[in-house]
Design a protein around this motif. Sequence first.
Motif, short mmCIF file in Angstrom:
data_model
loop_
_atom_site.label_atom_id
_atom_site.label_comp_id
_atom_site.label_asym_id
_atom_site.label_seq_id
_atom_site.Cartn_x
_atom_site.Cartn_y
_atom_site.Cartn_z
N LEU A 84 0.83 -1.20 0.00
CA LEU A 84 0.00 0.00 0.00
C LEU A 84 0.87 1.26 0.00
CD1 LEU A 84 -2.84 -0.99 2.50
CD2 LEU A 84 -3.05 -0.66 0.03
N GLU A 85 1.93 1.25 0.81
CA GLU A 85 2.84 2.40 0.85
C GLU A 85 3.53 2.58 -0.49
OE1 GLU A 85 5.27 3.15 4.48
OE2 GLU A 85 4.52 1.20 5.12
N TYR A 86 3.96 1.49 -1.07
CA TYR A 86 4.64 1.53 -2.37
C TYR A 86 3.72 2.09 -3.45
CZ TYR A 86 6.54 -0.29 -6.78
OH TYR A 86 7.00 -0.41 -8.06
N GLU A 87 2.48 1.59 -3.50
CA GLU A 87 1.54 2.04 -4.52
C GLU A 87 1.17 3.51 -4.34
OE1 GLU A 87 -1.52 -0.90 -4.12
OE2 GLU A 87 -0.61 -2.21 -5.65
N ALA A 88 1.10 3.95 -3.07
CA ALA A 88 0.84 5.37 -2.81
C ALA A 88 2.00 6.22 -3.31
CB ALA A 88 0.62 5.59 -1.32
N ARG A 89 3.21 5.74 -3.11
CA ARG A 89 4.39 6.48 -3.58
C ARG A 89 4.45 6.50 -5.10
NH1 ARG A 89 7.23 10.77 -3.40
NH2 ARG A 89 9.42 10.52 -3.96
N GLU A 90 4.12 5.38 -5.74
CA GLU A 90 4.09 5.33 -7.20
C GLU A 90 3.07 6.32 -7.75
OE1 GLU A 90 5.32 1.57 -9.87
OE2 GLU A 90 3.40 1.41 -8.82
#
Length: 268
Positions: free
Chosen positions: A217-223
């Motif tokens: 979730l954190e990764y996708e938010a950053r992307e």
Amino acid sequence: MKRDTNDGFIMRPKVDFCFKELMEDAEVRRGFIAAVLHILPEEVVESTLLPTHLRTRYEEDKLGILDVRVLLAGGTQIDIEIQASPFPLWPERSLFYLAKMFTDQIEKGEGYERLEKCVHVGILDFILFGEDEEYYSCFHIREDLRNRLYTDKLEVHILELPKLKKNDYPETELLNWAKFMNAERQEEFEEMAEKDKYIEKAYEALKNISADDEKRLEYEAREKALRDHNYLMKSNWEAGEKIGISKGMEQGESRVNRLVQMLIANSR
């Protein structure tokens, strides 16, 4: 929470969130740092992650926040930065970080002998030196004519990932790491993992964090934030370009009209 996933999802290391997670592993750091510094992994005896906020002495000082900041056993500090979006002033930004990191080592009254080597590593997902074919560059402070090294205390390494798809390079440990950082598909990661035990360790860490729901979730938010930023920058650039063209045409028409009026006046 980790889960078994068959959806094929795997993070891309060149997204800064993912890269920072990978650098949490001491063995992954050892392998990557050794490849960048062109030394044996055994020579990286110890590496410690430091706070990434650079110190500010005055309220008006510009804040510096590094991606990954590492202290080696001998006192050398390394700043490793991942930059996905084009940044024309990258040399100025990297020197700002490097200089802040260097001067932060001593307090008032302390001697210059306390200053240890500081290294900046920039992993760029854009081309900084378009006139050069090489994907990797290393910079020092040298005398222009005699090429004499002024000091080895400041060092800059730049990796330009987009060049990997345009050119073939002799295989090195650093090239393998660059290809791993630039990979997007599982087969690409597996190919690089077979070449180096430290990259294999990085691939195992990559699979673990990719299977973690919270980290995903954190990764996708950053992307998403990176995509939105790139779209906004592109839109602003195109809008500015249109305005510039319109202004130029208006100025050109005005000059032509004045010239025509002058020619008419002179012909009377």
